[in-house]
Design an enzyme around this catalytic site. Structure first.
Site, PDB file in Angstrom:
ATOM      1  N   ASP A 179       4.659   0.622  12.164  1.00 17.71           N
ATOM      2  CA  ASP A 179       3.445  -0.019  11.646  1.00 17.71           C
ATOM      3  C   ASP A 179       3.335  -1.490  12.048  1.00 17.71           C
ATOM      4  O   ASP A 179       2.354  -2.145  11.699  1.00 17.71           O
ATOM      5  CB  ASP A 179       3.390   0.110  10.120  1.00 17.71           C
ATOM      6  CG  ASP A 179       3.244   1.558   9.672  1.00 17.71           C
ATOM      7  OD1 ASP A 179       3.476   1.839   8.490  1.00 17.71           O
ATOM      8  OD2 ASP A 179       2.925   2.406  10.529  1.00 17.71           O
TER       9      ASP A 179
ATOM     10  N   ARG B   9      -8.519  -0.724   4.760  1.00 15.44           N
ATOM     11  CA  ARG B   9      -7.710   0.330   4.166  1.00 15.44           C
ATOM     12  C   ARG B   9      -6.339  -0.170   3.758  1.00 15.44           C
ATOM     13  O   ARG B   9      -5.712   0.355   2.869  1.00 15.44           O
ATOM     14  CB  ARG B   9      -7.536   1.490   5.153  1.00 15.44           C
ATOM     15  CG  ARG B   9      -8.793   2.280   5.453  1.00 15.44           C
ATOM     16  CD  ARG B   9      -8.442   3.524   6.176  1.00 15.44           C
ATOM     17  NE  ARG B   9      -7.205   4.038   5.643  1.00 15.44           N
ATOM     18  CZ  ARG B   9      -6.149   4.332   6.394  1.00 15.44           C
ATOM     19  NH1 ARG B   9      -6.215   4.156   7.687  1.00 15.44           N
ATOM     20  NH2 ARG B   9      -5.059   4.789   5.878  1.00 15.44           N
TER      21      ARG B   9
ATOM     22  N   ARG C 233       0.395  14.775  13.487  1.00 14.73           N
ATOM     23  CA  ARG C 233       1.143  14.480  12.255  1.00 14.73           C
ATOM     24  C   ARG C 233       1.349  15.762  11.476  1.00 14.73           C
ATOM     25  O   ARG C 233       0.713  16.019  10.470  1.00 14.73           O
ATOM     26  CB  ARG C 233       0.420  13.424  11.461  1.00 14.73           C
ATOM     27  CG  ARG C 233       0.357  12.105  12.253  1.00 14.73           C
ATOM     28  CD  ARG C 233      -0.198  10.968  11.488  1.00 14.73           C
ATOM     29  NE  ARG C 233       0.677  10.531  10.422  1.00 14.73           N
ATOM     30  CZ  ARG C 233       0.343   9.557   9.574  1.00 14.73           C
ATOM     31  NH1 ARG C 233      -0.823   8.958   9.709  1.00 14.73           N
ATOM     32  NH2 ARG C 233       1.139   9.181   8.617  1.00 14.73           N
TER      33      ARG C 233
ATOM     34  N   CYS D 234      -4.872  13.167  13.301  1.00 11.04           N
ATOM     35  CA  CYS D 234      -4.902  11.733  13.033  1.00 11.04           C
ATOM     36  C   CYS D 234      -4.982  10.985  14.358  1.00 11.04           C
ATOM     37  O   CYS D 234      -4.442  11.443  15.358  1.00 11.04           O
ATOM     38  CB  CYS D 234      -3.631  11.333  12.283  1.00 11.04           C
ATOM     39  SG  CYS D 234      -3.432   9.568  12.099  1.00 11.04           S
TER      40      CYS D 234
ATOM     41  N   LYS E  39       0.836  -1.209   0.000  1.00  9.89           N
ATOM     42  CA  LYS E  39       0.000   0.000   0.000  1.00  9.89           C
ATOM     43  C   LYS E  39       0.866   1.253   0.000  1.00  9.89           C
ATOM     44  O   LYS E  39       0.657   2.191  -0.770  1.00  9.89           O
ATOM     45  CB  LYS E  39      -0.913   0.037   1.218  1.00  9.89           C
ATOM     46  CG  LYS E  39      -1.553   1.417   1.490  1.00  9.89           C
ATOM     47  CD  LYS E  39      -2.391   1.422   2.743  1.00  9.89           C
ATOM     48  CE  LYS E  39      -1.652   1.573   3.997  1.00  9.89           C
ATOM     49  NZ  LYS E  39      -1.308   2.970   4.361  1.00  9.89           N
ATOM     50  N   ASN E  40       1.873   1.290   0.861  1.00 11.34           N
ATOM     51  CA  ASN E  40       2.663   2.508   1.048  1.00 11.34           C
ATOM     52  C   ASN E  40       3.663   2.761  -0.069  1.00 11.34           C
ATOM     53  O   ASN E  40       4.373   3.752  -0.059  1.00 11.34           O
ATOM     54  CB  ASN E  40       3.345   2.476   2.423  1.00 11.34           C
ATOM     55  CG  ASN E  40       2.311   2.612   3.523  1.00 11.34           C
ATOM     56  OD1 ASN E  40       1.156   2.953   3.264  1.00 11.34           O
ATOM     57  ND2 ASN E  40       2.705   2.333   4.749  1.00 11.34           N
TER      58      ASN E  40
ATOM     59  N   ARG F  40      -4.600  10.522   4.860  1.00 10.19           N
ATOM     60  CA  ARG F  40      -3.516  11.502   4.964  1.00 10.19           C
ATOM     61  C   ARG F  40      -2.529  11.388   3.824  1.00 10.19           C
ATOM     62  O   ARG F  40      -1.940  12.364   3.378  1.00 10.19           O
ATOM     63  CB  ARG F  40      -2.732  11.279   6.250  1.00 10.19           C
ATOM     64  CG  ARG F  40      -3.418  11.615   7.518  1.00 10.19           C
ATOM     65  CD  ARG F  40      -2.436  11.467   8.629  1.00 10.19           C
ATOM     66  NE  ARG F  40      -1.280  12.307   8.372  1.00 10.19           N
ATOM     67  CZ  ARG F  40      -1.247  13.608   8.676  1.00 10.19           C
ATOM     68  NH1 ARG F  40      -2.300  14.159   9.219  1.00 10.19           N
ATOM     69  NH2 ARG F  40      -0.194  14.338   8.425  1.00 10.19           N
TER      70      ARG F  40
HETATM   71  C1  EPZ Z   1       4.323   6.855   6.331  1.00  6.24           C
HETATM   72  O1  EPZ Z   1       3.550   7.956   6.793  1.00  6.24           O
HETATM   73  C2  EPZ Z   1       3.360   5.664   6.266  1.00  6.24           C
HETATM   74  N1  EPZ Z   1       2.255   5.995   5.400  1.00  6.24           N
HETATM   75  C3  EPZ Z   1       2.828   5.360   7.662  1.00  6.24           C
HETATM   76  O2  EPZ Z   1       2.064   4.152   7.585  1.00  6.24           O
HETATM   77  C4  EPZ Z   1       3.992   5.077   8.595  1.00  6.24           C
HETATM   78  O3  EPZ Z   1       3.507   4.924   9.907  1.00  6.24           O
HETATM   79  C5  EPZ Z   1       4.979   6.268   8.574  1.00  6.24           C
HETATM   80  O4  EPZ Z   1       5.402   6.541   7.231  1.00  6.24           O
HETATM   81  C6  EPZ Z   1       6.216   5.999   9.404  1.00  6.24           C
HETATM   82  O5  EPZ Z   1       6.850   4.844   8.991  1.00  6.24           O
HETATM   83  C7  EPZ Z   1       2.444   5.888   4.057  1.00  6.24           C
HETATM   84  O6  EPZ Z   1       3.512   5.615   3.548  1.00  6.24           O
HETATM   85  C8  EPZ Z   1       1.257   6.145   3.212  1.00  6.24           C
HETATM   86  P1  EPZ Z   1       6.310  10.206   8.404  1.00  6.24           P
HETATM   87  P2  EPZ Z   1       4.163   9.439   6.766  1.00  6.24           P
HETATM   88  O7  EPZ Z   1       6.188  11.530   7.744  1.00  6.24           O
HETATM   89  O8  EPZ Z   1       5.106   9.597   5.658  1.00  6.24           O
HETATM   90  C9  EPZ Z   1       6.831  13.365  11.875  1.00  6.24           C
HETATM   91  C10 EPZ Z   1       0.199   2.750   7.799  1.00  6.24           C
HETATM   92  O9  EPZ Z   1      -0.222   2.185   8.812  1.00  6.24           O
HETATM   93  N2  EPZ Z   1       6.698  14.402  10.830  1.00  6.24           N
HETATM   94  O10 EPZ Z   1       7.465   9.350   8.044  1.00  6.24           O
HETATM   95  O11 EPZ Z   1       3.025  10.369   6.891  1.00  6.24           O
HETATM   96  C11 EPZ Z   1       5.529  12.579  12.068  1.00  6.24           C
HETATM   97  O12 EPZ Z   1       4.626  13.257  12.895  1.00  6.24           O
HETATM   98  C12 EPZ Z   1       0.669   4.210   7.886  1.00  6.24           C
HETATM   99  O13 EPZ Z   1       0.295   2.209   6.692  1.00  6.24           O
HETATM  100  C13 EPZ Z   1       6.981  15.698  11.152  1.00  6.24           C
HETATM  101  O14 EPZ Z   1       7.328  16.027  12.285  1.00  6.24           O
HETATM  102  O15 EPZ Z   1       4.957   9.424   8.151  1.00  6.24           O
HETATM  103  C14 EPZ Z   1       6.050  11.280  12.665  1.00  6.24           C
HETATM  104  O16 EPZ Z   1       6.238  11.443  14.031  1.00  6.24           O
HETATM  105  C15 EPZ Z   1       0.337   4.853   9.203  1.00  6.24           C
HETATM  106  N3  EPZ Z   1       6.834  16.637  10.177  1.00  6.24           N
HETATM  107  C16 EPZ Z   1       7.386  11.112  11.954  1.00  6.24           C
HETATM  108  O17 EPZ Z   1       7.754  12.373  11.438  1.00  6.24           O
HETATM  109  C17 EPZ Z   1       6.458  16.317   8.880  1.00  6.24           C
HETATM  110  O18 EPZ Z   1       6.331  17.197   8.027  1.00  6.24           O
HETATM  111  C18 EPZ Z   1       7.348  10.106  10.798  1.00  6.24           C
HETATM  112  O19 EPZ Z   1       6.252  10.419   9.974  1.00  6.24           O
HETATM  113  C19 EPZ Z   1       6.192  14.976   8.586  1.00  6.24           C
HETATM  114  C20 EPZ Z   1       6.326  14.032   9.582  1.00  6.24           C
END
Ligand code: EPZ
Length: 431
Positions: free
Chosen positions: A307, A399, A121, A116, A22-23, A92
């Protein structure tokens, strides 16, 4: 609405195949917006989130044909630049159309993804990244509005309070493919999904190196072409099936996987006492009745994936000791604890660490899914609990898991999908 009804206690046995990731599929579908030419994406899982991304593409004026795990995207002349609230608020990950539309059209209007259930996030890194490439960005009426006559290469450090960001890396990498000059992303995410996206972009004609490392270099090109690409297997689905096999003391072979993407998960399952044999794209796992407590800390890849945290916690409920599970990516991602405790688990929360005291057994109960991975953990707990478990709000699990109950049934689980008389609550589903 639907629910799962699970009768616990069956050992999972047999062979099962993994679906596409998915990701990976979501940002790759968004990347097709960078070209005028058609692209064909294969091994795409049939999931709610993929359908949402297709709706977003169609809403932009893109022609999308789908069937049998193949999605053909024909973006020629798409006229819209907006990803609307009604779609983005359900997923998201929709934010990853921001970079491609901005780079291709010079203007993008994407609904701010908002809050979320798994925790705050922010999107500051996405905005920081596209601003570094020369975009003007404002938040108006709940929308991120980004515009740039001509993006330019830049060096941008994409490190946040919790380390790298997967989708911010994806957004900046995609936008940088059509900029003038060279872009260097420092503290880039190293997830396999980022590599899969980069591989697709390179097939489209992009010039990228360093994907899979914390420093990615992109040399801008004038235009990108259509391409064909096969999505990598879903490492989180693979990990979820591994844990399900282990907790049921099962014997399962998972086919079509990429074991090298699951180093941390396989390591921790072995530490807990599971027998895991890797052979090419097959993983053979043998569980055991009781297993050892293991401490886990989630981290960006190649660390232990956040995850997989909830699913692993479900397994740690049945050890002969105490495990400590610490969340370093989403410090508040523990909504599943209360539902597991309803099944007789003994889990306490201390800041961003969960203290899991192993119990002799779990007992079946009606429980409620709250997000994608939490719902997978409840299904795993139901497979091993004594008696009947009802997991409601399974739209969360749809999802991100393709026909999970059919896969578990094929391994001998007693699980069925049933209509429930609960009304569907509107909410931001994360992802
Ligand atoms: C991706 O989300 C995945 N989603 C998430 O999977 C996964 O949990 C996450 O990466 C972490 O591995 C998809 O790929 C569609 P991040 P993403 O930006 O990219 C902080 C699932 O279950 N952050 O890597 O949105 C954020 O708050 C989903 O399949 C900032 O601070 O996650 C988090 O603490 C859930 N500022 C950390 O970074 C930003 O601008 C990592 O988030 C962006 C993120």
């Amino acid at each position: 609405m639907e629910k799962f009804v699970i009768k616990g206690g069956r050992r999972l046995r047999g062979t099962v195949s993994v679906s596409g990731a998915k990701n990976s599929a979501l940002p790759i579908l968004a990347a097709t917006l960078l070209s005028e030419e058609p692209s064909e994406i294969k091994n795409v899982p049939n999931l709610r989130d993929v359908n949402t991304m297709v709706k977003i593409l169609r809403n932009l004026g893109v022609r999308v044909l789908m069937g049998n795990g193949i999605i053909r995207v024909e973006p020629r002349g798409y006229s819209q630049c907006e990803a609307p609230y009604k779609l983005v608020s359900t997923m998201r990950a929709s934010i990853c159309v921001l970079g491609p539309i901005l780079a291709k059209k010079g203007f993008a209007k994407v609904s701010h993804p908002g809050g979320c259930i798994i925790g705050p996030r922010p999107i500051d890194l996405h905005i920081k990244g596209i601003k570094a490439l020369g975009a003007g960005v404002s938040i108006e009426g709940g929308y991120i509005c980004a515009k740039a006559k001509r993006l330019h290469g830049a060096t941008v450090y994409l490190g946040g309070a919790f380390g790298s960001s997967v989708l911010a890396t994806a957004n900046v990498m995609m936008a940088a493919t059509l900029t003038q000059g060279t872009t260097i992303i420092e503290n880039a995410a190293c997830e396999p999904e980022i590599c899969d996206l980069a591989d697709f972009l390179v097939k489209m004609g992009a010039k990228i190196k360093g994907q899979g490392t914390p420093v990615i270099e992109i040399y801008g090109v004038k235009r990108l072409f259509g391409a064909e690409h096969t999505i990598i297997p879903d490492r989180i689905e693979t990990g979820t099936l591994l844990v399900a096999a282990v907790v049921t003391n099962g014997e399962v072979e998972i086919k079509g996987a990429k074991p090298e993407h699951l180093g941390a998960v396989i390591d921790k399952l072995r530490e807990a006492g599971a027998k895991i044999i890797v052979n090419g794209n097959k993983i053979k796992v043998t569980g055991r009745k009781r297993f050892k407590p293991v401490n886990v800390t989630t981290l960006p890849y190649p660390g232990f994936p956040t995850d997989m945290q909830a699913q692993f916690m479900a397994a740690m409920c049945l050890t002969d000791g105490i495990s400590v599970i610490t969340e370093k990516v989403y410090p508040e991602r523990f909504i599943h604890i209360s539902e597991l405790n309803r099944m007789g688990a003994q889990i306490m929360l201390e800041g961003s660490s969960a203290i899991v005291r192993g119990v002799p057994r779990l007992s079946g109960a009606p429980v409620m899914a709250s997000d994608l991975r939490a719902s997978a953990a409840l299904v795993i707990a139901g497979l091993v609990a004594k008696g009947r478990t009802e997991v409601s709000r399974i739209y969360h699990i749809d999802r991100g898991y393709e026909k999970i109950e059919e896969k578990l049934l094929s391994l001998g689980a007693e699980i069925r999908r049933e209509r429930s008389n609960e009304v569907h609550p509107p909410q931001n589903l994360g992802g």
